[in-house]
Design an enzyme around this catalytic site. Structure first.
Site, PDB file in Angstrom:
ATOM      1  N   GLU A 269       0.886  -1.176   0.000  1.00 52.27           N
ATOM      2  CA  GLU A 269       0.000   0.000   0.000  1.00 52.27           C
ATOM      3  C   GLU A 269       0.914   1.212   0.000  1.00 52.27           C
ATOM      4  O   GLU A 269       1.543   1.512   1.014  1.00 52.27           O
ATOM      5  CB  GLU A 269      -0.870   0.016   1.264  1.00 52.27           C
ATOM      6  CG  GLU A 269      -1.876  -1.095   1.360  1.00 52.27           C
ATOM      7  CD  GLU A 269      -3.015  -0.943   0.373  1.00 52.27           C
ATOM      8  OE1 GLU A 269      -3.246   0.171  -0.126  1.00 52.27           O
ATOM      9  OE2 GLU A 269      -3.660  -1.959   0.090  1.00 52.27           O
ATOM     10  N   CYS A 303      -2.311   9.361   2.370  1.00 56.36           N
ATOM     11  CA  CYS A 303      -2.012   8.776   1.058  1.00 56.36           C
ATOM     12  C   CYS A 303      -3.099   9.084   0.024  1.00 56.36           C
ATOM     13  O   CYS A 303      -2.816   9.153  -1.158  1.00 56.36           O
ATOM     14  CB  CYS A 303      -1.797   7.283   1.185  1.00 56.36           C
ATOM     15  SG  CYS A 303      -3.111   6.468   2.095  1.00 56.36           S
TER      16      CYS A 303
HETATM   17  P1  NAD Z   1       8.249   5.021   4.743  1.00 55.30           P
HETATM   18  O1  NAD Z   1       8.172   4.226   3.505  1.00 55.30           O
HETATM   19  O2  NAD Z   1       9.385   5.927   4.948  1.00 55.30           O
HETATM   20  O3  NAD Z   1       8.224   4.051   6.030  1.00 55.30           O
HETATM   21  C1  NAD Z   1       7.209   3.097   6.226  1.00 55.30           C
HETATM   22  C2  NAD Z   1       7.730   1.998   7.133  1.00 55.30           C
HETATM   23  O4  NAD Z   1       8.785   1.306   6.461  1.00 55.30           O
HETATM   24  C3  NAD Z   1       8.305   2.488   8.442  1.00 55.30           C
HETATM   25  O5  NAD Z   1       7.955   1.587   9.481  1.00 55.30           O
HETATM   26  C4  NAD Z   1       9.812   2.444   8.180  1.00 55.30           C
HETATM   27  O6  NAD Z   1      10.578   2.300   9.363  1.00 55.30           O
HETATM   28  C5  NAD Z   1       9.916   1.212   7.304  1.00 55.30           C
HETATM   29  N1  NAD Z   1      11.110   1.145   6.458  1.00 55.30           N
HETATM   30  C6  NAD Z   1      11.894   2.162   6.002  1.00 55.30           C
HETATM   31  N2  NAD Z   1      12.896   1.686   5.235  1.00 55.30           N
HETATM   32  C7  NAD Z   1      12.736   0.333   5.189  1.00 55.30           C
HETATM   33  C8  NAD Z   1      13.446  -0.723   4.541  1.00 55.30           C
HETATM   34  N3  NAD Z   1      14.526  -0.492   3.784  1.00 55.30           N
HETATM   35  N4  NAD Z   1      13.003  -1.996   4.702  1.00 55.30           N
HETATM   36  C9  NAD Z   1      11.901  -2.253   5.439  1.00 55.30           C
HETATM   37  N5  NAD Z   1      11.207  -1.301   6.094  1.00 55.30           N
HETATM   38  C10 NAD Z   1      11.605  -0.015   5.959  1.00 55.30           C
HETATM   39  O7  NAD Z   1       6.830   5.787   4.840  1.00 55.30           O
HETATM   40  P2  NAD Z   1       6.376   6.864   5.911  1.00 55.30           P
HETATM   41  O8  NAD Z   1       7.160   8.103   5.667  1.00 55.30           O
HETATM   42  O9  NAD Z   1       6.370   6.240   7.270  1.00 55.30           O
HETATM   43  O10 NAD Z   1       4.833   7.072   5.476  1.00 55.30           O
HETATM   44  C11 NAD Z   1       4.430   7.921   4.480  1.00 55.30           C
HETATM   45  C12 NAD Z   1       4.205   7.183   3.172  1.00 55.30           C
HETATM   46  O11 NAD Z   1       3.270   6.122   3.359  1.00 55.30           O
HETATM   47  C13 NAD Z   1       3.576   8.065   2.086  1.00 55.30           C
HETATM   48  O12 NAD Z   1       4.201   7.818   0.861  1.00 55.30           O
HETATM   49  C14 NAD Z   1       2.120   7.598   2.043  1.00 55.30           C
HETATM   50  O13 NAD Z   1       1.466   7.846   0.833  1.00 55.30           O
HETATM   51  C15 NAD Z   1       2.264   6.152   2.339  1.00 55.30           C
HETATM   52  N6  NAD Z   1       1.005   5.609   2.853  1.00 55.30           N
HETATM   53  C16 NAD Z   1       0.267   4.788   2.047  1.00 55.30           C
HETATM   54  C17 NAD Z   1      -0.946   4.280   2.513  1.00 55.30           C
HETATM   55  C18 NAD Z   1      -1.781   3.361   1.667  1.00 55.30           C
HETATM   56  O14 NAD Z   1      -2.672   2.729   2.222  1.00 55.30           O
HETATM   57  N7  NAD Z   1      -1.532   3.224   0.378  1.00 55.30           N
HETATM   58  C19 NAD Z   1      -1.414   4.625   3.785  1.00 55.30           C
HETATM   59  C20 NAD Z   1      -0.636   5.464   4.571  1.00 55.30           C
HETATM   60  C21 NAD Z   1       0.589   5.938   4.095  1.00 55.30           C
END
Ligand code: NAD
Length: 515
Positions: A269, A303
């Site tokens: 997602e 998002c």
């Molecule tokens: P992010 O991708 O930076 O982090 C998300 C999670 O991934 C965190 O727990 C982070 O610690 C972890 N992470 C980071 N690097 C990683 C790696 N290399 N391997 C595994 N895990 C890793 O996202 P964010 O800044 O926390 O959230 C914002 C983003 O999330 C926006 O792009 C938003 O659109 C998206 N989002 C999407 C939805 C949806 O349902 N489609 C819902 C909410 C947020």
């Protein structure tokens, strides 16, 4: 162990005594110290006080949690329970979350920086998701083929995938988790959760509530820490059968690559850049409300934020003028204040990124109609607040039109025809959600069918319901959450061929005849 330390906090926190929480990991039903001995402090994005400390987990801690989840899955004491029993336990858990709604909403509001009103709605929405998922545990079923021949039966069954690793973001820490966790539990999976290192409080609290509800130890494990330390270990671990990830498109792509080596099932997602298309024949007052709500909800850290307004040229000037007037009335304030409409952005670096996009928008030639500034007045000087920002004269080539800003920033682009509106809305790499506003039902259906996104809102914006699937087209993701599709993500399909009566050998008699 979870330890509470009380601090007297400054006056801009409503002069409350608030508990700064210190958490260990939650593994196999026990609070467990991280192997690193380190903690990550969460400093409030609104007022600079320490809110909580989360254990900095490591690959070793993750591996211990996976072992607990694997053992619980393989011994069948969750996966082989009757669906009705799993449903009862999930429902008990949902009631405990409801009991603690106010506490969980405060944690969510403070850690994310979002208004308490919306945090309460988020917890209530998570309870609904859990109750809906519990109902699905009753009805997990398959197919039987009776047309393979009269001496044969074909069974197509659904089985729990196994150990599911869940990685969730900071913007909706609880609801993004609840679009996964109760559905995986209903299917019979066991889980290891990696919340965002910025907002881990509610995931840890609900894991402890699951134990109180009687969900067996090891079914829900929470390992806090960074993406590099814990998330990467999770997406490469051989004993994790599936990764369900919500977060940015950049990290989602990396996770899919990391998971490829062990050929895990991956559900993603990811980000979005939704359009809100307003036709001249719409109820324009309703559209004003929906467009502004879609811009400011969760400070635009959403998002499905309706961040691109596409408006029919004939009504554009009057509409935007009213929108600007309404945007000026939006209350930017502290998370725990009931009057706050827009809270703090997640951290300083992110606020600077949003302000940089505002600078880029101006440089690209967009007209700044309102906002565009950091807000520091009225006790907000220690936090990361940005006022509601609207750019007009935005063209599809501009970065502010194309890239996910994740702040309360709206771009306005005009169109003359339905064709042009559809083309503009679809002119993005993302495909999570879009909205459209018209009183013409033929136009509404025709346009919604042509919008390339997993969700379309017609004459409303940002609605959700547990029974409606959610997910993205294009670079917004793979797979679906919620609804029956959401349950199916956590199942494998198995075909079982059954021979009835005596089987006729297929090998030549020269082989078959010898004992
Ligand atoms: P992010 O991708 O930076 O982090 C998300 C999670 O991934 C965190 O727990 C982070 O610690 C972890 N992470 C980071 N690097 C990683 C790696 N290399 N391997 C595994 N895990 C890793 O996202 P964010 O800044 O926390 O959230 C914002 C983003 O999330 C926006 O792009 C938003 O659109 C998206 N989002 C999407 C939805 C949806 O349902 N489609 C819902 C909410 C947020």
């Amino acid at each position: 162990m979870k330890v509470g330390i009380f601090f007297e906090l400054s006056s801009n926190r409503l002069q409350e005594w608030i508990m700064a929480r210190r958490y260990e990991l939650f593994v196999d039903g026990k609070w467990t110290a991280a192997s690193t001995g380190q903690f990550i402090d969460r400093v409030s994005p609104a007022h600079g006080e320490i809110l909580a400390s989360f254990s900095a987990g490591s690959a070793e801690d993750l591996s211990n949690a996976v072992s607990a989840a694997r053992a619980r899955f393989d011994d069948g004491s969750w996966s082989r329970l009757p669906g009705a029993t799993r449903a009862t336990l999930i429902n008990k858990w949902a009631s405990l979350i409801e009991r603690d709604l106010e506490k969980l909403a405060k944690i969510e509001a403070e850690e994310v920086g979002k208004p308490i009103r919306y945090a309460r709605a988020e917890v209530a929405g998570s309870v609904d998701l859990a109750r809906y998922a519990a109902s699905l545990a009753w009805q997990l079923s398959g197919n039987a083929f009776t047309n393979l021949g009269e001496d044969k039966l074909g069974l197509v069954t659904r089985e729990a995938r196994g150990v599911v690793g869940m990685i969730v973001p900071w913007n909706f820490p609880l609801v993004t988790l609840f679009q996964k966790l109760p559905f995986a539990l209903a299917a019979g999976c066991t889980t290891v959760i990696k919340p965002s290192e910025l907002t881990s409080g509610t995931a840890l609290e609900v894991a402890a509530l699951a134990k109180e509800a009687g969900i067996p130890d090891g079914v829900i494990n929470v390992v806090t820490g960074t993406g590099q330390a814990v998330g990467e270990a999770m997406s490469t671990h051989r004993d994790v059968d599936m990764i369900s990830f919500t977060g940015s498109t950049v990290v989602g792509k990396q996770i899919a690559k990391n998971a490829a080596d062990t050929v895990k099932h991956v559900a993603l997602e990811l980000g979005g850049k939704a359009a809100n298309v307003v036709f001249a024949d719409a109820d324009l007052d309703a559209a004003l409300d929906g467009v502004l709500f879609g811009t400011i909800l969760n400070q635009g850290e959403e998002c499905v934020a309706g961040t691109r307004l596409l408006i029919e040229e004939s009504v554009a000037d009057a509409f935007v003028q009213k929108l600007v007037e309404r945007a000026k009335k939006v209350v930017v304030g502290l998370p725990l204040d009931d009057k706050t409409d827009v809270g703090a952005l997640i951290h300083e670096q992110h606020m600077n990124k949003v302000l940089e996009y505002i600078r880029i928008g101006k440089e690209e030639g967009a007209h700044l109609a309102v906002g565009g500034n950091r807000v520091t007045a009225n006790g907000l000087d220690k936090g990361f607040f940005v006022d509601t920002t609207i750019f007009t004269n935005v063209t599809p080539q501009m970065r502010v039109f194309r890239e996910e800003i994740f702040g309360p920033v709206l771009t306005v682009t005009t169109f003359k025809t339905v064709e042009e509106a559809v083309a503009l809305a679809n002119d993005t790499n993302y495909g999570l959600g879009n909205g459209l506003w018209t009183k013409d039902i033929d136009k509404a259906i025709a346009v919604s069918q042509r919008l390339r996104s997993g969700t379309v809102f017609v004459n409303t914006y940002l609605e959700s319901a547990p029974q409606m699937p959610f997910g993205g087209f294009k670079e917004s993701g793979v797979g679906r959450e919620n609804g029956i599709d959401g349950l199916m993500e956590y199942t494998e399909v198995k075909s079982t061929f059954v021979k009835l009566g005596k089987r006729v050998p297929v090998l030549p008699t020269t082989i078959a005849g010898s004992h």
